[in-house]
Design a protein around this motif. Structure first.
Motif, short mmCIF file in Angstrom:
data_model
loop_
_atom_site.label_atom_id
_atom_site.label_comp_id
_atom_site.label_asym_id
_atom_site.label_seq_id
_atom_site.Cartn_x
_atom_site.Cartn_y
_atom_site.Cartn_z
N GLY A 1 -17.27 -33.10 41.59
CA GLY A 1 -18.52 -33.59 42.15
C GLY A 1 -19.76 -32.98 41.51
O GLY A 1 -20.87 -33.51 41.66
N TRP A 2 -19.58 -31.88 40.80
CA TRP A 2 -20.71 -31.30 40.06
C TRP A 2 -20.98 -32.04 38.76
O TRP A 2 -21.88 -31.72 38.03
CB TRP A 2 -20.40 -29.83 39.73
CG TRP A 2 -20.56 -28.88 40.86
CD1 TRP A 2 -20.07 -29.01 42.11
CD2 TRP A 2 -21.26 -27.63 40.84
NE1 TRP A 2 -20.40 -27.92 42.88
CE2 TRP A 2 -21.13 -27.06 42.11
CE3 TRP A 2 -21.95 -26.93 39.85
CZ2 TRP A 2 -21.69 -25.82 42.44
CZ3 TRP A 2 -22.50 -25.71 40.17
CH2 TRP A 2 -22.38 -25.16 41.47
N LEU A 3 -20.15 -33.00 38.45
CA LEU A 3 -20.28 -33.79 37.23
C LEU A 3 -20.31 -32.93 35.96
O LEU A 3 -21.22 -33.06 35.13
CB LEU A 3 -21.53 -34.68 37.28
CG LEU A 3 -21.67 -35.59 38.49
CD1 LEU A 3 -22.98 -36.35 38.44
CD2 LEU A 3 -20.51 -36.56 38.57
N PRO A 4 -19.34 -32.03 35.80
CA PRO A 4 -19.34 -31.22 34.58
C PRO A 4 -19.03 -32.08 33.36
O PRO A 4 -18.13 -32.91 33.39
CB PRO A 4 -18.23 -30.20 34.83
CG PRO A 4 -17.30 -30.88 35.79
CD PRO A 4 -18.17 -31.76 36.65
N ARG A 5 -19.81 -31.92 32.31
CA ARG A 5 -19.53 -32.63 31.05
C ARG A 5 -19.88 -31.71 29.90
O ARG A 5 -20.86 -30.97 29.95
CB ARG A 5 -20.26 -33.95 30.95
CG ARG A 5 -21.78 -33.90 30.93
CD ARG A 5 -22.33 -33.96 32.33
NE ARG A 5 -23.75 -34.23 32.39
CZ ARG A 5 -24.48 -34.08 33.50
NH1 ARG A 5 -23.93 -33.60 34.61
NH2 ARG A 5 -25.76 -34.36 33.50
N THR A 6 -19.07 -31.79 28.87
CA THR A 6 -19.20 -30.89 27.74
C THR A 6 -19.73 -31.63 26.52
O THR A 6 -19.60 -32.86 26.42
CB THR A 6 -17.83 -30.28 27.39
OG1 THR A 6 -16.89 -31.34 27.22
CG2 THR A 6 -17.35 -29.34 28.48
N THR B 1 -12.98 -46.48 43.82
CA THR B 1 -11.61 -45.99 43.74
C THR B 1 -11.57 -44.51 43.44
O THR B 1 -10.67 -43.79 43.88
CB THR B 1 -10.85 -46.75 42.63
OG1 THR B 1 -11.13 -48.14 42.75
CG2 THR B 1 -9.35 -46.53 42.74
N THR B 2 -12.52 -44.04 42.64
CA THR B 2 -12.61 -42.61 42.35
C THR B 2 -14.01 -42.13 42.70
O THR B 2 -14.93 -42.93 42.90
CB THR B 2 -12.33 -42.33 40.86
OG1 THR B 2 -13.26 -43.07 40.06
CG2 THR B 2 -10.91 -42.71 40.47
N GLN B 3 -14.13 -40.81 42.77
CA GLN B 3 -15.38 -40.24 43.25
C GLN B 3 -16.19 -39.50 42.18
O GLN B 3 -17.30 -39.07 42.43
CB GLN B 3 -15.08 -39.25 44.40
CG GLN B 3 -14.35 -39.88 45.57
CD GLN B 3 -15.15 -41.02 46.18
OE1 GLN B 3 -16.34 -40.89 46.43
NE2 GLN B 3 -14.50 -42.17 46.40
N SER B 4 -15.59 -39.32 41.01
CA SER B 4 -16.32 -38.60 39.96
C SER B 4 -15.80 -39.06 38.60
O SER B 4 -14.68 -39.58 38.49
CB SER B 4 -16.09 -37.09 40.09
OG SER B 4 -14.76 -36.77 39.71
N PRO B 5 -16.61 -38.88 37.56
CA PRO B 5 -16.14 -39.25 36.22
C PRO B 5 -14.87 -38.49 35.83
O PRO B 5 -14.00 -39.07 35.15
CB PRO B 5 -17.32 -38.87 35.32
CG PRO B 5 -18.52 -38.98 36.21
CD PRO B 5 -18.04 -38.51 37.55
#
Lengths: 306, 298
Positions: free
Chosen positions: A193-198, B110-114
């Motif tokens: 949920g913190w949307l971590p992306r590298t 369907t999903t909650q995060s990337p």
């Protein structure tokens, strides 16, 4: 080992800088006891007061861009309209020749010269991405090469490592094992949920795209929110000069300001070579100082300071 | 052709009271067209279709299957220096497909995060491959053969790609669920030698000046900002205007550079479609000339 917390002079209301350095890694020192502690500390410092998201002057990004456009305009006038676009990363702009983490941020390497520090930097960053994405790393050298082997423009580096003799390979594996050990201690597990992306690339065109300021965030968390600074940026250095790595982080904060009109509200820098880290808030003064520095560098590149 | 150039975060848009402001990219994509916007008539569309068919008739170098990539590399070869190599799966070539599948599951709830969406997309591709379900997917086969570390690298790239797209739009602002990542092809009814691809990552709806529905299309762009982008986007507009099957005419194409936050918006009118036809004509002419040249050399 008890971490030493250095807290330089505080701003009246806001914590500006917290730096934690566990000290030099001695042969007998162990990090396992501090692993959870350091991770928790990094996470806590990134989250501290994060619900009170700072707001920056809405005109700040436009003003900084205009300032940089002036500097880029001088450079373009000197180079001529027909010159190819000039892509500038933090290393070139800051006049720094050291091959550390930021050396990865320019265009792909043209020549197959791979000093050991550059090799280590690429491999450690690949492991860092794996650690953030999956939470685990197996054999560091094997995993890093498997990851880099999927990027065609890293084929030369993978080939270079494959040609190392047994001793050099053993040394490299030992160095990676040491650095991934530090990263395991320092890198928090970020909930999805913190949307971590590298490896989030930023490229800010100036002067109609004739000058491009480029950089890569090793890790971003949070979502951009209109009118609010809402991102945390975590950068990694694997042995380059610490002061330069911190300056490069401010450079990236400026680029993010130009991209989304707000900077990250907090920056973190992890040094995987020795296991130290720093977490700091971004303030307008940082951004103005960096913009001023860049304008000076653009003028130097243009030879306009004569 | 109306062109709006903007940058995420700098538009200074007003939000309804009490609500957070929608992202500038969302507004650029979904806001109604100008009141004086003129949609292109069906008669004119048919005329353009015939004109395109005539363009490729007796032209060497065909058949022509035009994509934005082919247009860019043909008309502006300096934009993509370096030797061309056969397609191969890599972290870079797989991220868009996996990222789009992830965003699709996010939009569908369907999903909650990337991270979750990418994990699901990768495991589905591998399961389909191993279970022999569905059509053979070369990407699934490739993913199934990777080590855990290799797969993690692919996932990391796809998560970053998907997160950028997911963060860029206010998905609740879409009246109807957007279509994520479905490329469209227009096959010329006048010539089997010509097809044009419309690539867009997100497709939604807006309205024209009279309140009639029009389709709007978001195209994720890479590389530097370039003057040629209008021609690339006009190709999308042309294919959408010519393509049967969607009762809504195309209203707007928005190209967006995630690296810089900039976007460019083209409203689909007569001028935009004429630019599209001119782009096709130039591309086909150059491809034909190069084919003739290589034939002479052989």
């Amino acid at each position: 080992m008890v971490p030493v917390t250095l807290q330089p002079r505080r701003a009246p209301q806001r914590e500006v800088l917290v730096e934690v350095d566990p000290g030099p890694a001695g042969p007998g020192s162990t990090r396992t006891g501090n692993a959870g502690t350091a991770q928790r500390d990094v996470l806590a410092r990134l989250r501290d007061r994060s619900t009170a998201r700072p707001r920056f002057d809405p005109g700040l990004a436009g003003g900084l861009r205009a300032w940089l456009e002036d500097g880029a305009g001088v450079l373009v006038a000197r180079r001529g309209d027909d010159a190819p676009p000039l892509h500038l990363g933090p290393r070139l702009l800051l006049g720094h020749a050291d091959q550390n983490s930021s050396s990865r941020q320019g265009p792909s390497r043209q020549r197959e010269d791979y000093p050991s520090q550059v090799v280590t930097s690429y491999l450690v960053h690949a492991l860092f991405r794996q650690l953030v994405t999956t939470g685990s790393v197996g054999d560091p050298l094997t995993d890093a090469l498997d990851a880099l082997g999927l990027h065609p423009n890293r084929a030369g580096l993978v080939r270079h490592v494959g040609l190392l003799d047994r001793r050099a390979r053993s040394e490299l594996r030992a160095e990676l094992t040491n650095q991934i050990g530090h990263l395991r201690e320092l890198t928090p597990h970020f909930a999805p949920g913190w949307l971590p992306r590298t490896d989030d690339r930023v490229a800010i065109p100036l002067a109609g795209g004739r000058v491009v300021l480029c950089g890569v965030f090793d890790l971003l968390v949070g979502a951009p929110a209109p009118g609010q600074a809402s991102l945390c940026a975590l950068q990694l250095t694997s042995g380059g000069p610490w002061a330069f790595a911190r300056t490069a982080l401010h450079y990236l904060a400026l680029l993010e300001t130009l991209r989304h009109a707000n900077p990250p509200f907090r920056l973190g820098l992890l040094d995987s070579a020795v296991g130290r880290y720093v977490i700091e808030d971004v303030q307008q003064e940082h951004l103005r100082a960096m913009a001023s520095h860049l304008v000076t560098r653009l003028a130097l590149l243009a030879g306009a300071d004569d | 052709m109306t062109e709006l150039v903007g940058q995420a975060g700098l538009a200074g848009l007003e939000a309804p009271s009490g609500l957070p402001a929608p992202s500038p990219l969302t507004v650029a994509l979904l806001r109604p067209l100008r009141a004086d916007h003129c949609l292109v008539s069906s008669v004119e569309i048919e005329r353009l279709s015939a004109e395109l068919g005539a363009l490729v008739a007796h032209r060497p170098g065909g058949p022509f299957r035009l994509t934005d990539y082919l247009v860019r590399t043909t008309l502006w070869p300096s934009a993509s220096p370096g030797p061309s190599s056969p397609f191969a799966w890599s972290a870079g070539t797989a991220r868009r497909g996996i990222g789009l599948a992830a965003v699709r599951t996010l939009v569908a709830g369907t999903t909650q995060s990337p991270v979750d969406g990418v994990g699901l997309a990768v495991s589905r591709a591998i399961c389909d491959e191993r279970g022999g379900r569905g059509p053979m997917s070369s990407m699934g086969r490739w993913l199934a053969g990777l080590t855990a570390a290799g797969r993690a690298a692919v996932q990391a790239d796809a998560v970053s790609w998907a997160t950028r797209l997911w963060n860029s739009l206010d998905w609740k602002a879409f009246d109807t669920p957007p279509v994520i990542g479905r490329d469209h092809w227009w096959d010329s009814p006048h010539s089997s030698l010509l097809a044009i691809r419309s690539r867009a990552e997100v497709r939604g709806s807006s309205t024209d000046g009279r309140g009639n529905p029009v389709s709007v299309h978001l195209v994720v762009l890479g590389g530097p900002r370039r003057a040629a982008v209008r021609s690339e986007l006009s190709l999308v507009a042309l294919a959408e205007a010519l393509r049967p099957g969607d009762p809504r005419p195309p209203g707007r194409i928005v190209g967006w550079w995630p690296d810089s936050g900039h976007f460019v918006s083209l409203e689909v009118d007569q001028v935009t479609l004429s630019l599209g036809v001119a782009t096709v004509a130039r591309t086909v002419a150059l491809l034909g000339a190069s084919d003739r040249g290589s034939g002479a050399a052989a």
